[in-house]
Design a protein around this motif. Structure first.
Motif, mmCIF file in Angstrom:
data_model
loop_
_atom_site.group_PDB
_atom_site.id
_atom_site.type_symbol
_atom_site.label_atom_id
_atom_site.label_comp_id
_atom_site.label_asym_id
_atom_site.label_seq_id
_atom_site.Cartn_x
_atom_site.Cartn_y
_atom_site.Cartn_z
ATOM 1 N N VAL A 94 4.572 -4.150 5.273
ATOM 2 C CA VAL A 94 3.806 -2.911 5.489
ATOM 3 C C VAL A 94 3.609 -2.626 6.979
ATOM 4 O O VAL A 94 3.801 -1.501 7.440
ATOM 5 N N LEU A 95 3.270 -3.670 7.732
ATOM 6 C CA LEU A 95 2.975 -3.475 9.149
ATOM 7 C C LEU A 95 4.218 -2.986 9.896
ATOM 8 O O LEU A 95 4.134 -2.070 10.732
ATOM 9 N N THR A 96 5.364 -3.552 9.567
ATOM 10 C CA THR A 96 6.616 -3.108 10.190
ATOM 11 C C THR A 96 6.864 -1.635 9.870
ATOM 12 O O THR A 96 7.261 -0.845 10.733
ATOM 13 N N GLN A 97 6.630 -1.286 8.593
ATOM 14 C CA GLN A 97 6.829 0.117 8.194
ATOM 15 C C GLN A 97 5.932 1.045 9.010
ATOM 16 O O GLN A 97 6.360 2.095 9.479
ATOM 17 N N LEU A 136 -4.927 5.541 8.509
ATOM 18 C CA LEU A 136 -5.645 5.456 7.231
ATOM 19 C C LEU A 136 -4.785 5.986 6.097
ATOM 20 O O LEU A 136 -4.665 5.349 5.044
ATOM 21 N N ASP A 137 -4.177 7.156 6.313
ATOM 22 C CA ASP A 137 -3.313 7.743 5.280
ATOM 23 C C ASP A 137 -2.233 6.762 4.889
ATOM 24 O O ASP A 137 -1.969 6.527 3.704
ATOM 25 N N PHE A 138 -1.589 6.175 5.897
ATOM 26 C CA PHE A 138 -0.484 5.263 5.636
ATOM 27 C C PHE A 138 -0.950 4.099 4.773
ATOM 28 O O PHE A 138 -0.322 3.733 3.775
ATOM 29 N N LEU A 148 -1.777 5.075 1.173
ATOM 30 C CA LEU A 148 -0.600 5.364 0.341
ATOM 31 C C LEU A 148 0.013 4.080 -0.196
ATOM 32 O O LEU A 148 0.630 4.078 -1.266
ATOM 33 N N GLN A 149 -0.170 2.972 0.555
ATOM 34 C CA GLN A 149 0.371 1.697 0.080
ATOM 35 C C GLN A 149 -0.300 1.275 -1.219
ATOM 36 O O GLN A 149 0.239 0.466 -1.975
ATOM 37 N N LEU A 150 -1.498 1.794 -1.473
ATOM 38 C CA LEU A 150 -2.240 1.406 -2.680
ATOM 39 C C LEU A 150 -1.692 2.087 -3.920
ATOM 40 O O LEU A 150 -1.991 1.671 -5.041
ATOM 41 N N MET A 151 -0.888 3.151 -3.736
ATOM 42 C CA MET A 151 -0.364 3.862 -4.911
ATOM 43 C C MET A 151 0.662 3.008 -5.612
ATOM 44 O O MET A 151 1.502 2.389 -4.963
ATOM 45 N N PRO A 152 0.618 2.961 -6.932
ATOM 46 C CA PRO A 152 1.632 2.187 -7.650
ATOM 47 C C PRO A 152 2.983 2.905 -7.593
ATOM 48 O O PRO A 152 3.034 4.135 -7.657
ATOM 49 N N ARG A 207 6.734 10.060 -5.462
ATOM 50 C CA ARG A 207 6.353 8.932 -4.599
ATOM 51 C C ARG A 207 7.105 8.982 -3.270
ATOM 52 O O ARG A 207 7.556 7.971 -2.750
ATOM 53 N N ASP A 208 7.217 10.190 -2.728
ATOM 54 C CA ASP A 208 7.943 10.360 -1.472
ATOM 55 C C ASP A 208 6.940 10.257 -0.319
ATOM 56 O O ASP A 208 6.406 11.242 0.146
ATOM 57 N N TYR A 209 6.669 8.999 0.106
ATOM 58 C CA TYR A 209 5.612 8.768 1.090
ATOM 59 C C TYR A 209 5.918 9.407 2.445
ATOM 60 O O TYR A 209 5.009 9.816 3.158
#
Lengths: 331, 328
Positions: free
Chosen positions: B69-72, B28-30, B33-37, B291-293
């Motif tokens: 995203v899925l690969t990440q 969920l977190d991952f 975080l993709q939603l952040m610009p 933005r250091d995910y």
């Protein structure tokens, strides 16, 4: 000298009097049943003896003598020496009267160590003996159990073990079996009676169950609206109750031997309700009484001794006591 | 014996729950975080001021954020399976090292604040209940209400003004005196002095919550039948309150304390920033701004671990306090 003698005790809550001029006494080793309907002041009377009234209740007048010493005159710390050691208490609901988060062993040992100079280990050994005494099987294993591990009857046995731990002279049992089912009830009362004989305790048994009284008490005191209206030995009382309220109480019992059943007979009741006693001048029972005279509503009838440890607070009954009619009317 | 069995049962139950919870949190977190610009490359490019399209693309490729995203996500999970939290583009070091440097400080702050909140709250609450309606209750009620209504950072700022600026008793920044090179007792007391204000600021709100809760629970317990039983044994009132009443009153307090652990970690972000405390809270803020995910995910993962472990501890405490809980 009686073991306990309560003399003219009045207890009041803000706005109403719970106990009015109650006097009774209790000899060593005797069981006195204090009987009456809910809210008549039985429990308040009992809690006054231990001085454990709710914070808003107040003893207005009277004396409570335990072996001649006035308990009401003791300081709080002197009273703590009496509680648990000379007078102890069993309450109605065994689930809530044991602390749910402490083991039963600790709760029993606690009272022993409070009143007797015993080591932790010795107190624990005594607690096991006490559990044995109240017939809890496997006492040495049960001692570390918590109240929720035990059944209702077992919990009440633990309460009894706790109450008799320091061999008190007086045990106050406040409706000890009301929360139990009938078979357990008989076992618990048998146990209490057995311990009373073995340890020589007096028991002040508070109940509203006349069946219990008939089987386990030596004497009875009937309370109505805060007053004691009749005192008698068990046999004379059940043979011929004197006060109209006592007669009503006995009349309201279902007599199984006479083949009575609620499906075949209408149950007898005392007309009216106890609320009519509020603000009533004179005898509190007058509004419900079948034999009330105009004089009954004027002055509070005193408890008049009739000899043979018998006393009744009813001028109508006292004046006609010699008449044979009363004995006949009892059944 | 019984206690050991109860503890074992609690541990087993928690372990079964914890695994799926952690996995769910990571995924969920991952995704959130993709939603952040923006991303780390964008931020770095902006800061550099003169980055070309090619440099940014090169950075993206280097950080691995040009992949789907899925690969990440699968990459991240794959690394995690080897207990590797990844590499921080922003701080140019491994995330695990970064977090491990900060984690002890945050734990110290959290545990101190929670302990402080519990001890002060329970003492305040017990005193308030014992003198209910009289002046100690009234005075403490007002203090507690203030703590309850003032945000932690404001309490912290005012404490800095009073104790650091005006009185000069306590330091206002960092977790140790820089360059002092202290050892032994001097080091411990230096650390403690730095700890007092942030811990107070973090604890203030919770002190209020626990005090009110303890007061209510203690008053509730007084009406129970077993309190009369205890009195009928001739026990001293103080012993009755401590052994019979408080023990029962602590059950709701620890329940709520367990639920507050997450809030406490969240509050740590603000308080750590305010007091320059080198903990995970400040690291989180820096990671968000940059933005250091990778770091952010590591922090979130570890935070959930901390909360889970703390919950286990609370569960154990519970099982010890209330025998009815563990045996079910």
């Amino acid at each position: 000298m009686p073991l306990l003698s309560v003399d003219g005790l009045s207890v009041a809550f803000p706005g109403h009097a719970a106990v009015r001029e109650a006097s009774f006494s209790l000899a060593a080793g005797e069981t006195l049943a204090l009987v009456g309907e809910s809210g008549c002041g039985k429990s308040v009377t009992a809690f006054s003896v231990m001085r454990l009234l709710p914070p808003n209740a107040r003893v207005v007048s009277g004396r409570i003598l335990l072996e001649g010493a006035d308990l009401l005159a003791l300081s709080e710390s002197e009273m703590r020496e009496v509680r648990g050691a000379q007078v102890s208490l069993i309450q109605q609901e065994p689930m809530t009267s044991l602390n749910p988060v402490l083991s039963i062993g600790l709760q029993i040992a606690e009272v022993i160590r409070r009143h007797e100079k015993l080591s932790r280990k010795a107190a624990r050994a005594r607690a096991v003996e006490l559990l044995d005494l109240v017939s809890i099987p496997d006492a040495h294993r049960r001692i570390d159990d918590y109240p929720h591990n035990l059944s209702g009857g077992m919990r009440q046995r633990v309460m009894i073990a706790m109450a008799v731990a320091c061999r008190p002279k007086l045990l106050i049992a406040d409706e000890p079996t009301t929360a139990l089912d009938v078979t357990t009830q008989a076992q618990v009362l048998d146990l209490l009676d057995d311990l009373r004989h073995r340890l020589g305790m007096a028991v002040l048994l508070i109940t509203h169950d006349l069946g219990v009284v008939a089987q386990w008490a030596d004497r009875i005191a009937v309370m109505y609206a805060g007053r004691i209206v009749e005192q008698a030995g068990i046999e004379p009382f059940f043979a011929a109750p004197l006060h109209p309220y006592s007669r009503g109480l006995l009349g309201a019992r279902v007599d199984v031997d006479a083949d009575e059943h609620y499906s075949t007979h209408r149950l007898t009741e005392i007309p009216g309700n106890v609320g009519s006693a509020a603000g009533q001048a004179g005898c509190s029972f007058a509004p419900r009484c079948p034999v009330a005279q105009p004089a009954c509503r004027q002055a509070v009838p005193p408890l008049v001794g009739l000899g043979d440890e018998r006393a009744v607070a009813c001028p109508v009954t006292v004046s006609s006591h010699s008449s044979p009619l009363l004995g006949g009317e009892a059944r | 014996m019984r206690m050991g069995r109860r503890i074992a049962a609690t541990l087993k139950r928690t372990a079964v729950h914890a695994g799926p919870t952690v996995l769910g949190i990571i995924v969920l977190d991952f995704l959130f975080l993709q939603l952040m610009p923006g991303n780390a490359a964008d931020v770095m490019a902006t800061e550099a001021g003169s980055a070309t399209e090619e440099t940014v693309a090169a950075l993206r490729h280097q950080f691995g954020i040009d992949q789907p995203v899925l690969t990440q996500l699968l990459n991240f999970l794959g690394h995690l399976a080897h207990l590797d939290l990844g590499f921080s583009p922003r701080f140019n070091t491994s995330v695990a090292d970064l977090i491990m440097a900060r984690l002890p400080n945050t734990l110290l702050l959290m545990v101190t604040a929670l302990a402080l909140a519990l001890v002060l709250g329970i003492v305040f609450g017990a005193v308030m209940a014992a003198w209910a309606g009289r002046w100690p209750d009234r005075v403490l009620s007002v203090i507690v209400l203030l703590f309850y209504s003032m945000p932690g950072f404001w309490v912290g700022l005012m404490a800095v003004v009073l104790f650091s600026v005006k009185l000069g008793w306590l330091p206002s920044d960092g977790n140790e005196t820089i360059g002092a090179d202290l050892t032994g007792f001097a080091m411990v007391s230096d650390r403690l002095a730095h700890l007092v204000l942030p811990a107070l600021a973090l604890a203030s709100f919770f002190v209020a919550v626990y005090a009110r809760l303890t007061r209510a629970a203690m008053l509730e317990v007084q009406r129970q039948d077993f309190m009369r039983t205890a009195k009928a044994k001739g026990l001293h009132p103080l012993l009755i309150q401590l052994r019979h009443a408080l023990r029962n009153a602590l059950v709701p307090v620890t329940t709520v304390a367990g639920m507050h652990l997450g809030n406490l970690l969240g509050g740590a972000v603000v308080v750590e920033t305010l007091f320059g405390w080198p903990g995970m809270g400040r690291l989180t803020l820096e990671a968000v701004l940059g933005r250091d995910y990778a770091v952010l995910l590591g922090v979130l993962l570890l935070s959930s671990f901390v909360v889970i472990v703390a919950n286990v501890l609370i569960d154990l405490l519970h099982a010890w306090l209330d025998p009815r809980i563990g045996s079910a």
